[in-house]
Motif scaffolding. Structure first.
Motif, PDB file in Angstrom:
ATOM      1  N   MET A 146       7.601   1.419 -21.307  1.00 35.01           N
ATOM      2  CA  MET A 146       8.512   1.529 -20.176  1.00 35.01           C
ATOM      3  C   MET A 146       7.726   1.618 -18.867  1.00 35.01           C
ATOM      4  N   SER A 147       8.091   0.793 -17.883  1.00 36.39           N
ATOM      5  CA  SER A 147       7.380   0.775 -16.610  1.00 36.39           C
ATOM      6  C   SER A 147       7.667   2.031 -15.808  1.00 36.39           C
ATOM      7  N   ARG A 148       6.631   2.554 -15.151  1.00 36.31           N
ATOM      8  CA  ARG A 148       6.807   3.710 -14.277  1.00 36.31           C
ATOM      9  C   ARG A 148       7.128   3.283 -12.857  1.00 36.31           C
ATOM     10  N   PHE A 149       7.144   1.975 -12.623  1.00 35.48           N
ATOM     11  CA  PHE A 149       7.423   1.432 -11.306  1.00 35.48           C
ATOM     12  C   PHE A 149       8.575   0.445 -11.405  1.00 35.48           C
ATOM     13  N   GLY A 150       9.359   0.367 -10.352  1.00 35.89           N
ATOM     14  CA  GLY A 150      10.503  -0.528 -10.361  1.00 35.89           C
ATOM     15  C   GLY A 150      10.150  -1.923  -9.865  1.00 35.89           C
ATOM     16  N   GLU A 151      11.008  -2.881 -10.188  1.00 35.87           N
ATOM     17  CA  GLU A 151      10.799  -4.260  -9.746  1.00 35.87           C
ATOM     18  C   GLU A 151      10.696  -4.335  -8.223  1.00 35.87           C
ATOM     19  N   ARG A 152      11.476  -3.522  -7.541  1.00 35.82           N
ATOM     20  CA  ARG A 152      11.458  -3.542  -6.081  1.00 35.82           C
ATOM     21  C   ARG A 152      10.087  -3.143  -5.531  1.00 35.82           C
ATOM     22  N   ASP A 153       9.407  -2.214  -6.212  1.00 33.48           N
ATOM     23  CA  ASP A 153       8.071  -1.791  -5.775  1.00 33.48           C
ATOM     24  C   ASP A 153       7.101  -2.961  -5.765  1.00 33.48           C
ATOM     25  N   PHE A 154       7.161  -3.775  -6.810  1.00 24.70           N
ATOM     26  CA  PHE A 154       6.263  -4.930  -6.898  1.00 24.70           C
ATOM     27  C   PHE A 154       6.621  -5.989  -5.865  1.00 24.70           C
ATOM     28  N   GLN A 155       7.908  -6.209  -5.662  1.00 26.62           N
ATOM     29  CA  GLN A 155       8.344  -7.210  -4.695  1.00 26.62           C
ATOM     30  C   GLN A 155       7.925  -6.825  -3.279  1.00 26.62           C
ATOM     31  N   GLN A 156       8.083  -5.559  -2.935  1.00 27.22           N
ATOM     32  CA  GLN A 156       7.700  -5.108  -1.598  1.00 27.22           C
ATOM     33  C   GLN A 156       6.206  -5.277  -1.365  1.00 27.22           C
ATOM     34  N   ALA A 157       5.409  -5.085  -2.403  1.00 25.52           N
ATOM     35  CA  ALA A 157       3.957  -5.168  -2.264  1.00 25.52           C
ATOM     36  C   ALA A 157       3.508  -6.584  -1.908  1.00 25.52           C
ATOM     37  N   TRP A 158       3.939  -7.576  -2.685  1.00 19.96           N
ATOM     38  CA  TRP A 158       3.422  -8.921  -2.429  1.00 19.96           C
ATOM     39  C   TRP A 158       3.980  -9.530  -1.158  1.00 19.96           C
ATOM     40  N   ARG A 159       5.157  -9.099  -0.736  1.00 22.56           N
ATOM     41  CA  ARG A 159       5.750  -9.671   0.475  1.00 22.56           C
ATOM     42  C   ARG A 159       4.907  -9.408   1.723  1.00 22.56           C
ATOM     43  N   GLU A 160       4.120  -8.355   1.686  1.00 24.64           N
ATOM     44  CA  GLU A 160       3.286  -8.081   2.857  1.00 24.64           C
ATOM     45  C   GLU A 160       2.102  -9.039   2.963  1.00 24.64           C
ATOM     46  N   LEU A 161       1.826  -9.793   1.912  1.00 27.60           N
ATOM     47  CA  LEU A 161       0.844 -10.871   2.035  1.00 27.60           C
ATOM     48  C   LEU A 161       1.338 -11.926   3.017  1.00 27.60           C
ATOM     49  N   ASP A 162       2.655 -12.142   3.032  1.00 24.35           N
ATOM     50  CA  ASP A 162       3.263 -13.142   3.913  1.00 24.35           C
ATOM     51  C   ASP A 162       3.674 -12.557   5.256  1.00 24.35           C
ATOM     52  N   GLU A 163       4.273 -11.380   5.218  1.00 21.78           N
ATOM     53  CA  GLU A 163       4.827 -10.770   6.435  1.00 21.78           C
ATOM     54  C   GLU A 163       4.429  -9.294   6.490  1.00 21.78           C
ATOM     55  N   PRO A 164       3.269  -9.005   7.073  1.00 19.66           N
ATOM     56  CA  PRO A 164       2.849  -7.606   7.189  1.00 19.66           C
ATOM     57  C   PRO A 164       3.895  -6.764   7.918  1.00 19.66           C
ATOM     58  N   GLN A 165       4.219  -5.624   7.336  1.00 21.26           N
ATOM     59  CA  GLN A 165       5.202  -4.722   7.927  1.00 21.26           C
ATOM     60  C   GLN A 165       4.456  -3.689   8.780  1.00 21.26           C
ATOM     61  N   LEU A 166       4.305  -4.033  10.054  1.00 15.13           N
ATOM     62  CA  LEU A 166       3.555  -3.185  10.975  1.00 15.13           C
ATOM     63  C   LEU A 166       4.420  -2.876  12.186  1.00 15.13           C
ATOM     64  N   GLY A 167       5.537  -2.241  11.913  1.00 13.91           N
ATOM     65  CA  GLY A 167       6.492  -1.935  12.964  1.00 13.91           C
ATOM     66  C   GLY A 167       6.099  -0.713  13.777  1.00 13.91           C
ATOM     67  N   GLU A 168       7.092  -0.017  14.277  1.00 11.32           N
ATOM     68  CA  GLU A 168       6.872   1.122  15.157  1.00 11.32           C
ATOM     69  C   GLU A 168       5.994   2.188  14.492  1.00 11.32           C
ATOM     70  N   GLY A 169       5.004   2.643  15.217  1.00 14.09           N
ATOM     71  CA  GLY A 169       4.126   3.695  14.722  1.00 14.09           C
ATOM     72  C   GLY A 169       2.826   3.193  14.126  1.00 14.09           C
ATOM     73  N   TRP A 170       2.769   1.925  13.760  1.00 11.04           N
ATOM     74  CA  TRP A 170       1.537   1.361  13.205  1.00 11.04           C
ATOM     75  C   TRP A 170       0.624   0.922  14.342  1.00 11.04           C
TER      76      TRP A 170
END
Length: 212
Positions: free
Chosen positions: A1-25
């Motif tokens: 059983m995975s300890r991480f959800g599908e959404r966790d993996f999807q969010q990770a690779w998406r930053e290869l395309d679109e870095p999430q560097l909004g307010e505060g970064w």
């Protein structure tokens, strides 16, 4: 059983395309083809980091090296102990990190998972790790347990023998470490780790051959 959800993996690779560097970064430093950004977390007084850049190796090799704990004990000079253990039916990784005198060593108990994803014809490797509560792993005298740790890595080919890398990292080292020292460690430690990782990838074939 995975300890991480599908959404966790999807969010990770998406930053290869679109870095999430909004307010505060904010841009923290640039070195050896990598940019490091940081975000101040008010509750802890510490920073979370995001790293973007490339390594001169293939992504599958990079993922293999990153996941090989026996090999890391050879190339990472800060590792004192690193092993996957079974704590009464719960598998977790125990990792003790050497800190310079007079600071106490830190140790971690964490879980991790690596997946190779197929995304519209692309092959992307994602590694997720986070601290885990394992009551059967007692704390050691003189070693400070890091109880808040999370680390994400996404890897994708950037051409022949080149890998696009995204890393997201946070840990709370605990204890009384001066802020300037934590900042210095982040500014020098992350680039140093990436340089060591590059060398480890370059030498992995020789290491594997010597073990046969």
């Amino acid at each position: 059983m995975s300890r991480f959800g599908e959404r966790d993996f999807q969010q990770a690779w998406r930053e290869l395309d679109e870095p999430q560097l909004g307010e505060g970064w904010q841009l923290f430093t640039e070195t050896a083809g990598f940019t490091i950004h940081r975000h101040y977390i008010q509750d802890t007084g510490l920073y979370e980091y995001k790293v973007f850049g490339t390594l001169s190796t293939s992504p599958d090799l990079c993922a293999d090296v990153y996941m090989d704990m026996a090999y890391r004990k050879q190339w990472d000079k800060y590792v004192k102990e690193l092993d996957e253990k079974d704590y009464d039916g719960q598998k977790a990784i125990y990792w003790e990190v050497k800190y310079p005198f007079p600071l106490s060593n830190r140790d971690y108990v964490y879980v991790r998972e690596c997946r190779e994803l197929q995304v519209e014809g692309r092959r992307i490797w994602v590694v997720l790790a986070r601290s885990s509560e394992v009551s059967q792993c007692p704390e050691k005298a003189g070693v400070i347990r890091v109880k808040d740790y999370r680390h994400t890595v996404a890897l994708e080919s950037a051409g022949t023998a080149s890998t696009k890398v995204f890393m997201n990292y946070f840990d709370n080292p605990g204890g009384n470490i001066p802020t300037w020292l934590i900042n210095w460690a982040a500014k020098t430690g992350v680039p140093s780790f990436l340089a060591d990782m590059q060398k480890a990838c370059d030498n992995y074939a020789t290491y594997r051959s010597d073990r046969k």
